[in-house]
Design a protein around this motif. Structure first.
Motif, PDB file in Angstrom:
ATOM      1  N   SER A  48       0.279  -1.365   0.212  1.00  0.00           N
ATOM      2  CA  SER A  48       0.002  -0.115   0.494  1.00  0.00           C
ATOM      3  C   SER A  48       0.676   0.988   0.038  1.00  0.00           C
ATOM      4  O   SER A  48       0.162   2.101   0.248  1.00  0.00           O
ATOM      5  CB  SER A  48      -1.194  -0.444   1.083  1.00  0.00           C
ATOM      6  OG  SER A  48      -0.660  -0.090   2.045  1.00  0.00           O
ATOM      7  N   GLY A  49       1.860   1.649  -0.208  1.00  0.00           N
ATOM      8  CA  GLY A  49       2.762   2.135  -0.008  1.00  0.00           C
ATOM      9  C   GLY A  49       3.021   3.350   0.967  1.00  0.00           C
ATOM     10  O   GLY A  49       3.632   4.156   1.464  1.00  0.00           O
ATOM     11  N   THR A  50       2.592   2.082   2.173  1.00  0.00           N
ATOM     12  CA  THR A  50       2.704   3.134   3.731  1.00  0.00           C
ATOM     13  C   THR A  50       4.134   2.713   4.523  1.00  0.00           C
ATOM     14  O   THR A  50       3.959   3.168   5.331  1.00  0.00           O
ATOM     15  CB  THR A  50       1.725   2.895   4.510  1.00  0.00           C
ATOM     16  OG1 THR A  50       1.504   1.182   4.310  1.00  0.00           O
ATOM     17  CG2 THR A  50       0.591   3.432   4.003  1.00  0.00           C
ATOM     18  N   LEU A  51       4.959   1.862   3.754  1.00  0.00           N
ATOM     19  CA  LEU A  51       6.347   1.503   4.707  1.00  0.00           C
ATOM     20  C   LEU A  51       6.799   3.154   5.262  1.00  0.00           C
ATOM     21  O   LEU A  51       7.083   3.150   6.677  1.00  0.00           O
ATOM     22  CB  LEU A  51       6.637   0.915   3.645  1.00  0.00           C
ATOM     23  CG  LEU A  51       7.327  -0.568   3.085  1.00  0.00           C
ATOM     24  CD1 LEU A  51       7.670  -1.129   2.620  1.00  0.00           C
ATOM     25  CD2 LEU A  51       7.088  -1.265   4.731  1.00  0.00           C
ATOM     26  N   GLY A  52       7.187   4.000   4.539  1.00  0.00           N
ATOM     27  CA  GLY A  52       7.455   5.118   4.704  1.00  0.00           C
ATOM     28  C   GLY A  52       7.276   5.702   6.344  1.00  0.00           C
ATOM     29  O   GLY A  52       8.095   6.456   6.896  1.00  0.00           O
ATOM     30  N   MET A  53       6.074   6.238   6.827  1.00  0.00           N
ATOM     31  CA  MET A  53       5.356   6.283   7.303  1.00  0.00           C
ATOM     32  C   MET A  53       5.913   5.712   8.669  1.00  0.00           C
ATOM     33  O   MET A  53       5.943   5.740  10.203  1.00  0.00           O
ATOM     34  CB  MET A  53       4.169   6.788   7.987  1.00  0.00           C
ATOM     35  CG  MET A  53       2.917   5.677   7.436  1.00  0.00           C
ATOM     36  SD  MET A  53       1.909   5.608   7.240  1.00  0.00           S
ATOM     37  CE  MET A  53       1.060   6.451   6.394  1.00  0.00           C
ATOM     38  N   HIS A  54       6.462   4.134   8.520  1.00  0.00           N
ATOM     39  CA  HIS A  54       6.984   3.498   9.524  1.00  0.00           C
ATOM     40  C   HIS A  54       8.425   3.351   9.304  1.00  0.00           C
ATOM     41  O   HIS A  54       9.056   2.226  10.462  1.00  0.00           O
ATOM     42  CB  HIS A  54       6.257   2.015   9.356  1.00  0.00           C
ATOM     43  CG  HIS A  54       5.089   2.414   9.726  1.00  0.00           C
ATOM     44  ND1 HIS A  54       3.430   1.762  10.926  1.00  0.00           N
ATOM     45  CD2 HIS A  54       4.089   2.157   8.661  1.00  0.00           C
ATOM     46  CE1 HIS A  54       2.725   2.439  10.798  1.00  0.00           C
ATOM     47  NE2 HIS A  54       2.911   1.937   8.860  1.00  0.00           N
ATOM     48  N   GLY A  55       9.177   4.198   9.041  1.00  0.00           N
ATOM     49  CA  GLY A  55      10.332   4.213   8.849  1.00  0.00           C
ATOM     50  C   GLY A  55      11.196   2.989   7.940  1.00  0.00           C
ATOM     51  O   GLY A  55      12.477   2.661   8.415  1.00  0.00           O
TER      52      GLY A  55
END
Ligand code: ATP
Length: 241
Positions: free
Chosen positions: A49-56
Motif C-alpha cells: 500500500s506504499g505506507t512503509l515510509g510512515m513506519h521508517g
C-alpha cells in the motif's frame, strides 16, 4: 492482479523484516497470509500500500506489481487511486468523529457527491449496524463495530483489492463470523481480498489460496483447503487460532 516477487524490506536501516516474500493474487480471489507474531505480515501489506515510509521502512529488493503496473516509488494516495486499499491493524478510525464522518474521510479521494453517497449507502447496506449508529462517535462503538467501520471506510474509495490486516483481532467468535460474512459479500461484489490473520482457521475458511510467512520469507503456499488439511499447518497455526 497483484504480484509480489522476492520482496525485501528493512526498518530503520537495520531490521530486515522481509527477506524474500513471493506471492500473487488473481482477480476475484480471497488470499490468506498467515504466520506468527513478527513474521512480516503487516510489513508486507505496508509495502503493497506504499505506507512503509510512515513506519521508517523501505523496500530494498524485489518487485511489486498491481494490474501490470510497477508500484515502486508510488505514494500511498496514488496506490489508492489504482484501486488498492489497506485497512491497517488496530482499525485506526477517528474516535472523536462520528461513523458518518469517518466514512466521509474515507471517501475523500472519490470524485462526485453522488458517487460518494452511493458508496456510503453500500457500506450501510453491508453493515446495517453502522447505519443505525451513523451519528455516534466512533469511540463509542464496540470493537466489532469499529472493525466494520474501518472496513467500510476502506470501501468508500471503491477499491478493486482490499488488504485487511487482522480484522478478527480481539473480537468474540460471533462477531468474527459477521466480519467473515462481510468479507465474503465484499468479494462476491468483485473486490479481491488479501486477508492477513493470526486466526488461521478463519482465514483458511474464507480464502481460496494461502501463503505462510516465517521470519520474513514465504515458507509455504497452496490452496487453502489443502493447507487446512495439512498436519503441519494444523500443528503450527490452527492450534493457536
Ligand atoms: P504481528 O501480527 O505481530 O503484527 P507481523 O507478522 O505482522 O506480526 P510485522 O509487524 O510485519 O509482523 O513485523 C515484522 C518484523 O519487522 C518484526 O521483526 C518486527 O519487529 C519488525 N518491525 C515491525 N514494525 C517495525 C517498526 N515500526 N520499526 C522497526 N521494526 C519493525
Amino acid at each position: 492482479m497483484l504480484a509480489v516477487d522476492s520482496l525485501e524490506v528493512v526498518y530503520a536501516g537495520v531490521v530486515r523484516a522481509l527477506r524474500g516474500v513471493t506471492m500473487s493474487v488473481r482477480a476475484g480471489q480471497v488470499v490468506a497470509v498467515l504466520g506468527g507474531n513478527g513474521a512480516g505480515k503487516s510489513t508486507l501489506l505496508r509495502a503493497v500500500s506504499g505506507t512503509l515510509g510512515m513506519h521508517g521502512a523501505k523496500v530494498t529488493a524485489g518487485a511489486l506489481r498491481f494490474d501490470g503496473q510497477d508500484l515502486a516509488g508510488r505514494g500511498a494516495a496514488d496506490i489508492v487511486r489504482l484501486g488498492l486499499v489497506h485497512v491497517p491493524e488496530g482499525r485506526r478510525i477517528f474516535g472523536r468523529l462520528t461513523v458518518e464522518e469517518n466514512l466521509r474521510a474515507g471517501g475523500m479521494s472519490v470524485r462526485g457527491r453522488a458517487a460518494r453517497a452511493q458508496a456510503r449507502d453500500q457500506v450501510y447496506e453491508l453493515f446495517p449496524l453502522l447505519a443505525e449508529r451513523r451519528h455516534s462517535r466512533a469511540v463509542l462503538l464496540s470493537g466489532g463495530e469499529q472493525q466494520m467501520l474501518a472496513i467500510g471506510r476502506g470501501l468508500m474509495s471503491a477499491p478493486r483489492m482490499l488488504l485487511l490486516d487482522e480484522p478478527s483481532l480481539g473480537l468474540a467468535p460471533q462477531i468474527i463470523g459477521k466480519i467473515g460474512a462481510a468479507i465474503r459479500e465484499i468479494n462476491a461484489q468483485g473486490v479481491s481480498v488479501v486477508l492477513v490473520e493470526q486466526n488461521a482457521a478463519m482465514a483458511l475458511a474464507l480464502s481460496e489460496v494461502a501463503f505462510v510467512l516465517e521470519l520474513g520469507r514465504t515458507s509455504l503456499s497452496g490452496p487453502s483447503a489443502e493447507l487446512a488439511a495439512s498436519d503441519e499447518v494444523a500443528r503450527r497455526y490452527l492450534a493457536v487460532a
